[in-house]
Design an enzyme around this catalytic site. Sequence first.
Site, PDB file in Angstrom:
ATOM      1  N   ASP A   1      -5.352   1.525  11.528  1.00  0.00           N
ATOM      2  CA  ASP A   1      -5.137   0.249  10.805  1.00  0.00           C
ATOM      3  C   ASP A   1      -4.324  -0.813  11.550  1.00  0.00           C
ATOM      4  O   ASP A   1      -3.482  -1.495  10.942  1.00  0.00           O
ATOM      5  CB  ASP A   1      -4.481   0.527   9.444  1.00  0.00           C
ATOM      6  CG  ASP A   1      -5.328   1.413   8.545  1.00  0.00           C
ATOM      7  OD1 ASP A   1      -6.418   1.819   8.977  1.00  0.00           O
ATOM      8  OD2 ASP A   1      -4.893   1.701   7.420  1.00  0.00           O
TER       9      ASP A   1
ATOM     10  N   GLU B   1      -8.320  -0.238   7.069  1.00  0.00           N
ATOM     11  CA  GLU B   1      -8.273  -0.146   5.607  1.00  0.00           C
ATOM     12  C   GLU B   1      -8.870  -1.416   5.031  1.00  0.00           C
ATOM     13  O   GLU B   1      -8.534  -2.517   5.486  1.00  0.00           O
ATOM     14  CB  GLU B   1      -6.817   0.013   5.114  1.00  0.00           C
ATOM     15  CG  GLU B   1      -6.728   0.109   3.586  1.00  0.00           C
ATOM     16  CD  GLU B   1      -5.294   0.260   3.066  1.00  0.00           C
ATOM     17  OE1 GLU B   1      -4.384   0.538   3.871  1.00  0.00           O
ATOM     18  OE2 GLU B   1      -5.110   0.088   1.846  1.00  0.00           O
TER      19      GLU B   1
ATOM     20  N   LYS C   1     -12.190   2.496   5.935  1.00  0.00           N
ATOM     21  CA  LYS C   1     -11.714   3.414   4.886  1.00  0.00           C
ATOM     22  C   LYS C   1     -11.167   2.618   3.701  1.00  0.00           C
ATOM     23  O   LYS C   1     -10.480   1.628   3.893  1.00  0.00           O
ATOM     24  CB  LYS C   1     -10.648   4.352   5.473  1.00  0.00           C
ATOM     25  CG  LYS C   1      -9.386   3.648   5.983  1.00  0.00           C
ATOM     26  CD  LYS C   1      -8.486   4.656   6.681  1.00  0.00           C
ATOM     27  CE  LYS C   1      -7.169   4.094   7.125  1.00  0.00           C
ATOM     28  NZ  LYS C   1      -6.259   3.632   6.073  1.00  0.00           N
TER      29      LYS C   1
ATOM     30  N   LYS D   1      -5.715   5.115   1.905  1.00  0.00           N
ATOM     31  CA  LYS D   1      -4.666   5.208   2.909  1.00  0.00           C
ATOM     32  C   LYS D   1      -5.015   6.270   3.949  1.00  0.00           C
ATOM     33  O   LYS D   1      -4.752   6.097   5.135  1.00  0.00           O
ATOM     34  CB  LYS D   1      -3.315   5.526   2.243  1.00  0.00           C
ATOM     35  CG  LYS D   1      -2.899   4.523   1.155  1.00  0.00           C
ATOM     36  CD  LYS D   1      -2.874   3.094   1.628  1.00  0.00           C
ATOM     37  CE  LYS D   1      -2.387   2.139   0.526  1.00  0.00           C
ATOM     38  NZ  LYS D   1      -2.675   0.730   0.884  1.00  0.00           N
TER      39      LYS D   1
ATOM     40  N   THR E   1       0.949   2.049   8.632  1.00  0.00           N
ATOM     41  CA  THR E   1       2.376   2.222   8.792  1.00  0.00           C
ATOM     42  C   THR E   1       2.705   3.715   8.826  1.00  0.00           C
ATOM     43  O   THR E   1       1.961   4.527   8.271  1.00  0.00           O
ATOM     44  CB  THR E   1       3.175   1.542   7.645  1.00  0.00           C
ATOM     45  OG1 THR E   1       2.791   2.141   6.385  1.00  0.00           O
ATOM     46  CG2 THR E   1       2.914   0.055   7.593  1.00  0.00           C
TER      47      THR E   1
ATOM     48  N   CYS F   1      -0.261   4.993   5.854  1.00  0.00           N
ATOM     49  CA  CYS F   1      -1.575   5.440   6.329  1.00  0.00           C
ATOM     50  C   CYS F   1      -1.506   6.475   7.441  1.00  0.00           C
ATOM     51  O   CYS F   1      -2.389   7.334   7.539  1.00  0.00           O
ATOM     52  CB  CYS F   1      -2.419   4.236   6.722  1.00  0.00           C
ATOM     53  SG  CYS F   1      -2.893   3.272   5.268  1.00  0.00           S
TER      54      CYS F   1
HETATM   55  N1  TIU Z   1      -2.339   1.010   6.740  1.00  0.00           N
HETATM   56  C1  TIU Z   1      -1.383   1.187   5.823  1.00  0.00           C
HETATM   57  O1  TIU Z   1      -0.369   1.831   6.075  1.00  0.00           O
HETATM   58  N2  TIU Z   1      -1.566   0.558   4.583  1.00  0.00           N
HETATM   59  C2  TIU Z   1      -0.525   0.121   3.795  1.00  0.00           C
HETATM   60  O2  TIU Z   1      -0.747  -0.414   2.716  1.00  0.00           O
HETATM   61  N3  TIU Z   1       0.738   0.281   4.293  1.00  0.00           N
HETATM   62  C3  TIU Z   1       1.897  -0.182   3.761  1.00  0.00           C
HETATM   63  O3  TIU Z   1       2.953   0.182   4.262  1.00  0.00           O
HETATM   64  N4  TIU Z   1       1.850  -1.007   2.729  1.00  0.00           N
END
Ligand code: TIU
Length: 223
Positions: free
Chosen positions: A27, A75, A132, A135, A161, A165
């Site tokens: 992501d 995502e 996807k 998460k 993050t 995810c």
């Molecule tokens: N890719 C991912 O981690 N999606 C999130 O929504 N992360 C957040 O930390 N919000």
Amino acid sequence: KPTLGVINAEPEPIKLDWPATALLIIDMQRDFMEPGGFGETLGNDVSQLARAVEPIGAVLKAARDTGMLVIHTREGHLPDLSDAPPAKVERGAPSLRIGDPGPMGRILIRGEAGHDIIPELYPLDSEVVIDKPGKGAFYATELTDVLEKYGIENLLVCGVTTEVCVNTTVREANDRGYRCVVISDGCASYFPEFHEMGLKMIKAQGGIFGWVADSAAVLEAMK
Ligand code: TIU
């Protein structure tokens, strides 16, 4: 080129068969990395994530040089939101909701500018991109089929993050039997303390979900 490498990881070094190893980049999308995207609508300081770009870029270059399978995830949701559960869309009080028009197009919608991967880490045509809705990278995606097709047993995992995810995907992968080595400086969180604890959770208890190593250790093992 040796087909085996040892990464000086925590909680212990791990020997990897390179042809059975893929780089999984989670992501690294403008929606999370740049102002005006999904991450910022949730109230986050997106500048916290920039530190992961350079380490990921270095490992991505090494992976490309050695012919390692590279998989990028994104995502996001279909324009009609048919794959976006109301429980996710209606959550909280973001400044813009999933599907709303923002400065980089509709928030977290496939095909919009904000949904795409940042230019620094942009996928090559030969690389795999997994879209996807959740998460985790396994839920409602073709990731298992891709890994089986290429005979992958081990994953080098990085992206954003750390505690959302990346952690979700590593937990899903661990239950499916994949050895995951998480690249510590190739991950980042909007919350530095969650980044730190997210990595600790993976490597604690003898590596309950996987291994953790920094990009320098991964690059050293790939030489
Ligand atoms: N890719 C991912 O981690 N999606 C999130 O929504 N992360 C957040 O930390 N919000």
